[in-house]
Design a protein around this motif. Structure first.
Motif, PDB file in Angstrom:
ATOM      1  N   GLY A   1       0.923  -1.195  -0.147  1.00  0.00           N
ATOM      2  CA  GLY A   1      -0.218   0.241  -0.232  1.00  0.00           C
ATOM      3  C   GLY A   1       0.522   0.839   0.408  1.00  0.00           C
ATOM      4  N   ALA A   2       2.160   1.383   0.011  1.00  0.00           N
ATOM      5  CA  ALA A   2       3.034   2.323  -0.349  1.00  0.00           C
ATOM      6  C   ALA A   2       3.049   3.740  -1.003  1.00  0.00           C
ATOM      7  CB  ALA A   2       4.660   1.585  -0.531  1.00  0.00           C
ATOM      8  N   ASP A   3       1.780   3.851  -2.067  1.00  0.00           N
ATOM      9  CA  ASP A   3       2.025   4.283  -3.043  1.00  0.00           C
ATOM     10  C   ASP A   3       0.853   5.223  -2.745  1.00  0.00           C
ATOM     11  OD1 ASP A   3      -0.114   2.625  -3.397  1.00  0.00           O
ATOM     12  OD2 ASP A   3      -0.003   2.588  -5.769  1.00  0.00           O
ATOM     13  N   GLY A   4       0.166   4.645  -1.789  1.00  0.00           N
ATOM     14  CA  GLY A   4      -0.774   5.750  -1.009  1.00  0.00           C
ATOM     15  C   GLY A   4      -1.910   4.903  -1.078  1.00  0.00           C
ATOM     16  N   SER A   5      -2.654   4.324  -2.246  1.00  0.00           N
ATOM     17  CA  SER A   5      -3.768   3.161  -2.371  1.00  0.00           C
ATOM     18  C   SER A   5      -3.736   2.006  -0.737  1.00  0.00           C
ATOM     19  CB  SER A   5      -4.607   2.557  -3.493  1.00  0.00           C
ATOM     20  OG  SER A   5      -3.050   1.624  -2.852  1.00  0.00           O
ATOM     21  N   THR A   6      -4.895   1.981   0.445  1.00  0.00           N
ATOM     22  CA  THR A   6      -5.343   0.825   1.010  1.00  0.00           C
ATOM     23  C   THR A   6      -4.840  -1.164   0.860  1.00  0.00           C
ATOM     24  OG1 THR A   6      -5.520   2.387   2.931  1.00  0.00           O
ATOM     25  CG2 THR A   6      -5.997   0.353   3.082  1.00  0.00           C
ATOM     26  N   VAL A   7      -4.238  -0.993   1.132  1.00  0.00           N
ATOM     27  CA  VAL A   7      -4.460  -3.458   0.939  1.00  0.00           C
ATOM     28  C   VAL A   7      -4.468  -3.310   2.176  1.00  0.00           C
ATOM     29  CG1 VAL A   7      -3.271  -4.705  -0.807  1.00  0.00           C
ATOM     30  CG2 VAL A   7      -3.072  -2.548  -0.948  1.00  0.00           C
ATOM     31  N   GLU A   8      -5.423  -4.376   1.923  1.00  0.00           N
ATOM     32  CA  GLU A   8      -5.397  -4.916   3.425  1.00  0.00           C
ATOM     33  C   GLU A   8      -5.013  -6.428   3.127  1.00  0.00           C
ATOM     34  OE1 GLU A   8      -7.091  -3.938   5.918  1.00  0.00           O
ATOM     35  OE2 GLU A   8      -8.655  -2.850   4.965  1.00  0.00           O
ATOM     36  N   CYS A   9      -3.514  -7.122   3.743  1.00  0.00           N
ATOM     37  CA  CYS A   9      -3.559  -8.734   3.292  1.00  0.00           C
ATOM     38  C   CYS A   9      -3.408  -9.285   4.469  1.00  0.00           C
ATOM     39  CB  CYS A   9      -1.720  -7.785   3.508  1.00  0.00           C
ATOM     40  SG  CYS A   9      -0.790  -6.896   2.057  1.00  0.00           S
ATOM     41  N   THR A  10      -3.356 -10.509   4.162  1.00  0.00           N
ATOM     42  CA  THR A  10      -3.711 -11.800   4.712  1.00  0.00           C
ATOM     43  C   THR A  10      -2.518 -12.800   4.331  1.00  0.00           C
ATOM     44  OG1 THR A  10      -5.619 -13.057   3.744  1.00  0.00           O
ATOM     45  CG2 THR A  10      -5.965 -11.525   5.441  1.00  0.00           C
TER      46      THR A  10
ATOM     47  N   ARG B   1       1.653 -25.182   2.807  1.00  0.00           N
ATOM     48  CA  ARG B   1       0.494 -24.640   1.471  1.00  0.00           C
ATOM     49  C   ARG B   1       0.993 -22.930   2.158  1.00  0.00           C
ATOM     50  NH1 ARG B   1      -3.331 -28.040  -0.995  1.00  0.00           N
ATOM     51  NH2 ARG B   1      -4.242 -28.394   1.720  1.00  0.00           N
ATOM     52  N   ALA B   2       0.862 -22.047   1.464  1.00  0.00           N
ATOM     53  CA  ALA B   2       0.270 -20.398   1.484  1.00  0.00           C
ATOM     54  C   ALA B   2       0.200 -19.665   0.547  1.00  0.00           C
ATOM     55  CB  ALA B   2       2.206 -20.067   2.248  1.00  0.00           C
ATOM     56  N   ALA B   3      -0.931 -18.469   1.224  1.00  0.00           N
ATOM     57  CA  ALA B   3      -0.799 -18.142   0.145  1.00  0.00           C
ATOM     58  C   ALA B   3      -1.139 -16.335   1.042  1.00  0.00           C
ATOM     59  CB  ALA B   3      -1.690 -17.976  -0.449  1.00  0.00           C
ATOM     60  N   LEU B   4      -0.749 -15.247  -0.019  1.00  0.00           N
ATOM     61  CA  LEU B   4      -0.794 -13.990   0.453  1.00  0.00           C
ATOM     62  C   LEU B   4      -2.354 -13.802  -0.985  1.00  0.00           C
ATOM     63  CD1 LEU B   4       0.554 -11.266   1.377  1.00  0.00           C
ATOM     64  CD2 LEU B   4       1.757 -11.509  -0.613  1.00  0.00           C
ATOM     65  N   ASN B   5      -2.767 -12.674   0.886  1.00  0.00           N
ATOM     66  CA  ASN B   5      -4.224 -11.994  -0.280  1.00  0.00           C
ATOM     67  C   ASN B   5      -4.055 -10.182   0.447  1.00  0.00           C
ATOM     68  OD1 ASN B   5      -5.058 -15.392  -0.070  1.00  0.00           O
ATOM     69  ND2 ASN B   5      -5.279 -14.477   1.858  1.00  0.00           N
ATOM     70  N   SER B   6      -4.297 -10.145  -0.834  1.00  0.00           N
ATOM     71  CA  SER B   6      -4.747  -8.198  -0.646  1.00  0.00           C
ATOM     72  C   SER B   6      -5.950  -8.364  -0.535  1.00  0.00           C
ATOM     73  CB  SER B   6      -3.497  -8.119  -2.201  1.00  0.00           C
ATOM     74  OG  SER B   6      -1.893  -9.102  -1.702  1.00  0.00           O
ATOM     75  N   TYR B   7      -6.571  -7.546  -0.323  1.00  0.00           N
ATOM     76  CA  TYR B   7      -7.583  -7.189  -0.426  1.00  0.00           C
ATOM     77  C   TYR B   7      -7.721  -5.253  -0.815  1.00  0.00           C
ATOM     78  CZ  TYR B   7      -9.297 -11.742   1.704  1.00  0.00           C
ATOM     79  OH  TYR B   7      -9.676 -12.498   1.417  1.00  0.00           O
ATOM     80  N   ALA B   8      -8.497  -4.499  -1.637  1.00  0.00           N
ATOM     81  CA  ALA B   8      -8.138  -3.509  -2.024  1.00  0.00           C
ATOM     82  C   ALA B   8      -9.876  -3.073  -1.954  1.00  0.00           C
ATOM     83  CB  ALA B   8      -7.963  -3.112  -3.350  1.00  0.00           C
ATOM     84  N   HIS B   9      -9.984  -1.784  -1.356  1.00  0.00           N
ATOM     85  CA  HIS B   9     -11.569  -1.027  -1.538  1.00  0.00           C
ATOM     86  C   HIS B   9     -11.943  -0.300  -3.364  1.00  0.00           C
ATOM     87  CE1 HIS B   9     -11.469  -1.331   2.710  1.00  0.00           C
ATOM     88  NE2 HIS B   9     -10.094  -1.141   2.403  1.00  0.00           N
ATOM     89  N   THR B  10     -11.142  -0.447  -3.830  1.00  0.00           N
ATOM     90  CA  THR B  10     -11.690  -0.064  -5.249  1.00  0.00           C
ATOM     91  C   THR B  10     -11.301  -1.402  -6.239  1.00  0.00           C
ATOM     92  OG1 THR B  10      -8.839   0.317  -5.620  1.00  0.00           O
ATOM     93  CG2 THR B  10     -10.377   2.138  -4.998  1.00  0.00           C
ATOM     94  N   THR B  11     -11.970  -1.313  -7.185  1.00  0.00           N
ATOM     95  CA  THR B  11     -12.372  -1.851  -8.705  1.00  0.00           C
ATOM     96  C   THR B  11     -10.818  -1.409  -8.948  1.00  0.00           C
ATOM     97  OG1 THR B  11     -13.744  -0.662 -10.248  1.00  0.00           O
ATOM     98  CG2 THR B  11     -14.652  -2.008  -8.830  1.00  0.00           C
ATOM     99  N   HIS B  12     -10.682  -2.451  -9.881  1.00  0.00           N
ATOM    100  CA  HIS B  12      -9.580  -3.099 -10.924  1.00  0.00           C
ATOM    101  C   HIS B  12      -8.559  -2.253  -9.791  1.00  0.00           C
ATOM    102  CE1 HIS B  12     -12.361  -4.231 -14.423  1.00  0.00           C
ATOM    103  NE2 HIS B  12     -12.801  -3.335 -13.715  1.00  0.00           N
ATOM    104  N   ALA B  13      -8.463  -2.589  -8.158  1.00  0.00           N
ATOM    105  CA  ALA B  13      -6.724  -1.982  -7.794  1.00  0.00           C
ATOM    106  C   ALA B  13      -6.021  -2.759  -8.611  1.00  0.00           C
ATOM    107  CB  ALA B  13      -6.427  -2.344  -6.848  1.00  0.00           C
ATOM    108  N   PHE B  14      -5.162  -3.798  -8.951  1.00  0.00           N
ATOM    109  CA  PHE B  14      -4.457  -5.086  -9.132  1.00  0.00           C
ATOM    110  C   PHE B  14      -4.447  -4.731 -10.951  1.00  0.00           C
ATOM    111  CE2 PHE B  14      -6.099  -6.021  -5.317  1.00  0.00           C
ATOM    112  CZ  PHE B  14      -4.747  -5.498  -4.372  1.00  0.00           C
ATOM    113  N   ASP B  15      -3.684  -3.644 -11.706  1.00  0.00           N
ATOM    114  CA  ASP B  15      -3.041  -4.179 -12.326  1.00  0.00           C
ATOM    115  C   ASP B  15      -2.436  -4.809 -12.730  1.00  0.00           C
ATOM    116  OD1 ASP B  15      -1.131  -2.066 -11.914  1.00  0.00           O
ATOM    117  OD2 ASP B  15      -1.399  -0.638 -12.575  1.00  0.00           O
ATOM    118  N   PRO B  16      -1.854  -5.088 -14.524  1.00  0.00           N
ATOM    119  CA  PRO B  16      -0.415  -6.308 -14.454  1.00  0.00           C
ATOM    120  C   PRO B  16       0.739  -5.883 -13.814  1.00  0.00           C
ATOM    121  CG  PRO B  16      -1.971  -6.303 -16.740  1.00  0.00           C
ATOM    122  CD  PRO B  16      -2.744  -4.885 -15.562  1.00  0.00           C
ATOM    123  N   ALA B  17       0.679  -4.278 -13.720  1.00  0.00           N
ATOM    124  CA  ALA B  17       2.186  -3.908 -13.065  1.00  0.00           C
ATOM    125  C   ALA B  17       1.988  -4.898 -11.231  1.00  0.00           C
ATOM    126  CB  ALA B  17       2.480  -2.411 -13.451  1.00  0.00           C
TER     127      ALA B  17
END
Lengths: 243, 83
Positions: free
Chosen positions: A39-48, A130-146
């Protein structure tokens, strides 16, 4: 510059592992660190972060209460994007939760949550986990290919430290009660062996002696046994008087 | 109780009485058998779970040393019998 960053990250991970008393604390630190990094670029991301291990209950750590709840909902239904990422070890991206048909009941149950997009990526580990990192964002299309590539890189960067943590905090083979019984038994057996040697007696006699000592002083057998093993308490003679 | 254990009829009656008390305490405590057995094992108990089950259903007699450990296990696990 990039190599400097990598070094800092590795140090941070190692400090986290060294400072965490247990596996769940370590995982929590990792989730928090991920949320602040992604979330360093200012957008809030919840991670689990979810970890499933052989012979052990799964561990979930969340950077926020909301993230925790979202993950637990998936466990309740037994399906969801993060569980899919975890079990099939592939990246799952949901650009717009409102328009995704894949996990119908899960989606309906989290519709009230203020989450619009989800990204779940596997973290490579040893075969026993087995492990996974999950990211939740409050906007649609928060995760572009980059962003997806960034999260995948971040997940990969955690692989080594997570594997170390899994080794360091191996799951307990025995649940608490059985472990307590085994510990107690070991102390009693050691005390019985000592008493047998000192009285040149049999096992039954030694056990009776322990019981007599416990009931005459109104204490537990385990305490008496521990004192005998530690040498602070001389065995009692069979009539209950001290030697 | 006689110090000299001969296994005569009087001792048998006494042992059976002790067993009846143990069976009643176990029923009253409504604790799973495996929990009591695990605790008794921790005190150095030597008989298996099935034998303990049989003893607590008054279907098996056990050596005095084991009976003592079962009583102690109950005292420590359930609290001392008020009777």
């Amino acid at each position: 510059m990039a190599s400097n960053d990598a070094l800092t990250t590795a140090d941070e991970y190692q400090d986290l592992l060294l400072e965490s008393p247990g596996f769940s604390e370590f995982l929590l630190g990792l989730a928090t660190l991920s949320a602040s990094r992604l979330g360093a670029d200012g957008s809030t991301v919840e991670c689990t972060i979810t970890v499933e291990r052989d012979r052990a209950p799964s561990t979930v750590a969340a950077s926020s209460v909301e993230g925790q709840r979202l993950d637990e909902t998936q466990y309740g239904f037994g399906s969801g994007p993060c569980l899919t990422a975890l079990r099939q070890q592939r990246t799952v991206l949901i650009d717009d939760l409102a328009n995704d048909q894949r996990w119908g009941r899960y989606m309906a149950s989290i519709a009230k949550a203020d989450v619009r997009s989800v990204l779940a990526v596997p973290i490579p580990t040893d075969p026993s986990a087995r492990a996974a990192l999950n990211s939740y964002a409050h906007t649609t299309h928060a995760f572009d290919p980059a962003a997806v590539a960034l999260v995948e890189d971040h997940a990969a960067s955690m692989s080594r430290i997570l594997r170390l943590a899994l080794r360091l905090h191996a799951p307990e083979v025995l649940p608490g009660k059985l472990r307590a019984a085994l510990k107690s038994r070991a102390v009693v057996d050691a005390a019985v062996s000592l008493v047998m040697l000192q009285t040149r007696g049999g096992r039954d006699g030694a056990l009776e002696l322990l019981q007599a000592a416990a009931s005459s002083t109104n204490r537990r057998i385990q305490e008496i046994a521990r004192e005998i093993v530690e040498g602070t308490q001389l065995p009692y003679s069979p009539d209950g008087s001290k030697r | 109780m006689n110090a000299d254990w001969t296994g005569g009829p009087d001792q048998l009656v006494e042992a059976d009485g002790q067993r009846r008390t143990a069976a009643r305490r176990f029923r009253d405590a409504s604790v799973p058998l495996i929990e009591l057995w695990t605790y008794y094992y921790g005190l150095g108990g030597d008989v298996d779970e099935m034998s303990l089950d049989a003893y607590l259903n008054e279907a098996l007699r056990l050596p005095a040393a084991q009976v003592g450990l079962i009583t102690t296990a109950m005292n420590e696990f359930f609290g001392v019998d008020p009777e």
